[in-house]
Motif scaffolding. Sequence first.
Motif, PDB file in Angstrom:
ATOM      1  N   PHE A 129       0.833  -1.207   0.000  1.00 36.76           N
ATOM      2  CA  PHE A 129       0.000   0.000   0.000  1.00 36.76           C
ATOM      3  C   PHE A 129       0.867   1.255   0.000  1.00 36.76           C
ATOM      4  O   PHE A 129       0.615   2.199  -0.769  1.00 36.76           O
ATOM      5  CB  PHE A 129      -0.911  -0.004   1.223  1.00 36.76           C
ATOM      6  N   GLU A 130       1.887   1.286   0.840  1.00 32.59           N
ATOM      7  CA  GLU A 130       2.747   2.464   0.906  1.00 32.59           C
ATOM      8  C   GLU A 130       3.576   2.641  -0.362  1.00 32.59           C
ATOM      9  O   GLU A 130       3.968   3.757  -0.698  1.00 32.59           O
ATOM     10  CB  GLU A 130       3.672   2.367   2.127  1.00 32.59           C
ATOM     11  N   ARG A 131       3.816   1.536  -1.053  1.00 34.25           N
ATOM     12  CA  ARG A 131       4.575   1.637  -2.313  1.00 34.25           C
ATOM     13  C   ARG A 131       3.838   2.482  -3.336  1.00 34.25           C
ATOM     14  O   ARG A 131       4.448   3.202  -4.139  1.00 34.25           O
ATOM     15  CB  ARG A 131       4.806   0.215  -2.865  1.00 34.25           C
ATOM     16  N   PHE A 132       2.503   2.440  -3.308  1.00 29.47           N
ATOM     17  CA  PHE A 132       1.712   3.168  -4.304  1.00 29.47           C
ATOM     18  C   PHE A 132       0.921   4.328  -3.700  1.00 29.47           C
ATOM     19  O   PHE A 132       0.202   5.028  -4.404  1.00 29.47           O
ATOM     20  CB  PHE A 132       0.737   2.206  -4.990  1.00 29.47           C
ATOM     21  N   SER A 133       1.046   4.526  -2.386  1.00 33.51           N
ATOM     22  CA  SER A 133       0.275   5.581  -1.722  1.00 33.51           C
ATOM     23  C   SER A 133       0.862   6.956  -2.004  1.00 33.51           C
ATOM     24  O   SER A 133       2.075   7.133  -2.125  1.00 33.51           O
ATOM     25  CB  SER A 133       0.249   5.340  -0.211  1.00 33.51           C
ATOM     26  N   ARG A 134      -0.035   7.951  -2.057  1.00 33.15           N
ATOM     27  CA  ARG A 134       0.394   9.334  -2.240  1.00 33.15           C
ATOM     28  C   ARG A 134      -0.170  10.186  -1.107  1.00 33.15           C
ATOM     29  O   ARG A 134      -0.683  11.278  -1.318  1.00 33.15           O
ATOM     30  CB  ARG A 134      -0.088   9.883  -3.585  1.00 33.15           C
ATOM     31  N   GLY A 135      -0.098   9.664   0.122  1.00 29.90           N
ATOM     32  CA  GLY A 135      -0.635  10.377   1.280  1.00 29.90           C
ATOM     33  C   GLY A 135       0.049  11.718   1.500  1.00 29.90           C
ATOM     34  O   GLY A 135       1.246  11.871   1.262  1.00 29.90           O
ATOM     35  N   THR A 136      -0.710  12.721   1.930  1.00 28.79           N
ATOM     36  CA  THR A 136      -0.178  14.058   2.168  1.00 28.79           C
ATOM     37  C   THR A 136       0.179  14.227   3.642  1.00 28.79           C
ATOM     38  O   THR A 136      -0.239  13.465   4.488  1.00 28.79           O
ATOM     39  CB  THR A 136      -1.217  15.127   1.778  1.00 28.79           C
ATOM     40  N   ASP A 137       0.967  15.277   3.903  1.00 30.38           N
ATOM     41  CA  ASP A 137       1.420  15.535   5.266  1.00 30.38           C
ATOM     42  C   ASP A 137       0.752  16.769   5.865  1.00 30.38           C
ATOM     43  O   ASP A 137       1.301  17.404   6.759  1.00 30.38           O
ATOM     44  CB  ASP A 137       2.948  15.726   5.285  1.00 30.38           C
ATOM     45  N   SER A 138      -0.422  17.139   5.371  1.00 28.00           N
ATOM     46  CA  SER A 138      -1.117  18.321   5.870  1.00 28.00           C
ATOM     47  C   SER A 138      -1.639  18.084   7.283  1.00 28.00           C
ATOM     48  O   SER A 138      -1.742  16.951   7.744  1.00 28.00           O
ATOM     49  CB  SER A 138      -2.281  18.670   4.937  1.00 28.00           C
ATOM     50  N   ASP A 139      -1.969  19.180   7.978  1.00 29.26           N
ATOM     51  CA  ASP A 139      -2.529  19.064   9.314  1.00 29.26           C
ATOM     52  C   ASP A 139      -3.897  18.403   9.268  1.00 29.26           C
ATOM     53  O   ASP A 139      -4.581  18.423   8.235  1.00 29.26           O
ATOM     54  CB  ASP A 139      -2.651  20.451   9.961  1.00 29.26           C
ATOM     55  N   ALA A 140      -4.295  17.836  10.399  1.00 29.14           N
ATOM     56  CA  ALA A 140      -5.581  17.140  10.456  1.00 29.14           C
ATOM     57  C   ALA A 140      -6.741  18.102  10.214  1.00 29.14           C
ATOM     58  O   ALA A 140      -6.783  19.197  10.766  1.00 29.14           O
ATOM     59  CB  ALA A 140      -5.740  16.466  11.817  1.00 29.14           C
ATOM     60  N   ASP A 141      -7.667  17.684   9.360  1.00 24.14           N
ATOM     61  CA  ASP A 141      -8.867  18.465   9.068  1.00 24.14           C
ATOM     62  C   ASP A 141     -10.027  17.487   8.901  1.00 24.14           C
ATOM     63  O   ASP A 141     -10.186  16.873   7.857  1.00 24.14           O
ATOM     64  CB  ASP A 141      -8.678  19.289   7.801  1.00 24.14           C
ATOM     65  N   PHE A 142     -10.845  17.332   9.947  1.00 29.42           N
ATOM     66  CA  PHE A 142     -11.932  16.365   9.898  1.00 29.42           C
ATOM     67  C   PHE A 142     -13.020  16.754   8.904  1.00 29.42           C
ATOM     68  O   PHE A 142     -13.924  15.961   8.647  1.00 29.42           O
ATOM     69  CB  PHE A 142     -12.528  16.178  11.287  1.00 29.42           C
ATOM     70  N   GLY A 143     -12.930  17.961   8.354  1.00 29.09           N
ATOM     71  CA  GLY A 143     -13.862  18.352   7.302  1.00 29.09           C
ATOM     72  C   GLY A 143     -13.673  17.527   6.043  1.00 29.09           C
ATOM     73  O   GLY A 143     -14.576  17.441   5.197  1.00 29.09           O
ATOM     74  N   GLU A 144     -12.500  16.902   5.909  1.00 25.96           N
ATOM     75  CA  GLU A 144     -12.245  16.011   4.759  1.00 25.96           C
ATOM     76  C   GLU A 144     -13.149  14.787   4.796  1.00 25.96           C
ATOM     77  O   GLU A 144     -13.416  14.170   3.763  1.00 25.96           O
ATOM     78  CB  GLU A 144     -10.798  15.499   4.786  1.00 25.96           C
ATOM     79  N   ILE A 145     -13.572  14.398   5.992  1.00 23.25           N
ATOM     80  CA  ILE A 145     -14.313  13.142   6.167  1.00 23.25           C
ATOM     81  C   ILE A 145     -15.811  13.408   6.057  1.00 23.25           C
ATOM     82  O   ILE A 145     -16.427  13.969   6.959  1.00 23.25           O
ATOM     83  CB  ILE A 145     -13.984  12.498   7.521  1.00 23.25           C
ATOM     84  N   THR A 146     -16.391  13.007   4.942  1.00 23.02           N
ATOM     85  CA  THR A 146     -17.838  13.099   4.771  1.00 23.02           C
ATOM     86  C   THR A 146     -18.488  11.936   5.519  1.00 23.02           C
ATOM     87  O   THR A 146     -17.805  11.012   5.979  1.00 23.02           O
ATOM     88  CB  THR A 146     -18.210  13.028   3.290  1.00 23.02           C
ATOM     89  N   TYR A 147     -19.809  11.951   5.611  1.00 24.39           N
ATOM     90  CA  TYR A 147     -20.501  10.844   6.283  1.00 24.39           C
ATOM     91  C   TYR A 147     -20.326   9.545   5.500  1.00 24.39           C
ATOM     92  O   TYR A 147     -20.228   8.465   6.084  1.00 24.39           O
ATOM     93  CB  TYR A 147     -21.984  11.183   6.461  1.00 24.39           C
ATOM     94  N   ARG A 148     -20.280   9.659   4.182  1.00 27.14           N
ATOM     95  CA  ARG A 148     -20.055   8.474   3.357  1.00 27.14           C
ATOM     96  C   ARG A 148     -18.672   7.894   3.626  1.00 27.14           C
ATOM     97  O   ARG A 148     -18.506   6.680   3.807  1.00 27.14           O
ATOM     98  CB  ARG A 148     -20.188   8.826   1.878  1.00 27.14           C
TER      99      ARG A 148
END
Length: 266
Positions: A129-148
Amino acid sequence: MILPQAIPVEGRLSIGQSIILGVVEGITEFLPVSSTAHLVLVSHAMRLAETEFLKSFQIIIQFGAILSVVVLYWRKFLNWEVFKKLVVAFIPTGIIGLTVYKILKSYLLGNLTVILASLLIGGIVLIVFERFSRGTDSDADFGEITYRKALLIGLWQSVAIIPGVSRSAATIIGGMTVGVSKRTIVEFSFMLAVPTMLAASGLELLKNHSAISENVPALAVGFVVSFVMAIAAITSFLAYVKKRDFRAFGWYRVVLAVVYYFVFVR
């Protein structure tokens, strides 16, 4: 092949043994390495009797570590939007947990075959997973998480009902898969552990209160030790993920599964 289980040497847990398990739980609870697997493997290595109390201990002690999240993140729990998303994410695990409770206690918890296989496979998944992941290092923002997304993260977490999978690893991979940034899903995973382990511990107390009442001091000591160790572990883990990915944890899982099998099982 069914691997041998721990050889019973006594029915009760000493304070010293409880401290060791509390340290293990506190350090591993929030890392993507499965605290349940570590508790079972350490118990087996110490040749503890696989009693009903020990199984209950391995579940309830995790809530001690989880309480550290309440101390560190209590303000965020007061955010109504965040709270609702946590409820939505908890629903799949709550339903599935109640459904498979007997199977979990009777056949999965303490089963070294399942645990070592889960550690090994989960480690490989983390590495890939980490080999292909493009995770960002931004600060936590729970607004990213929709109910879906919260519901999907909850579905991923429910996979961790299988001992050795790791609740943390499942939610982090699930969150990043649906587009949530790394720091956000790590902190959301911390907070989601609270209702999850509160429900698991409450159910365990309800179902096995007689076995638990026989060894309250050991449970209390392990509970407190795991709480203290978890506070330090959370701080260290957050500092780690700012600069590094999760591949090291994947390799650790693979090495642990292989080495443990050849040292303690084969």
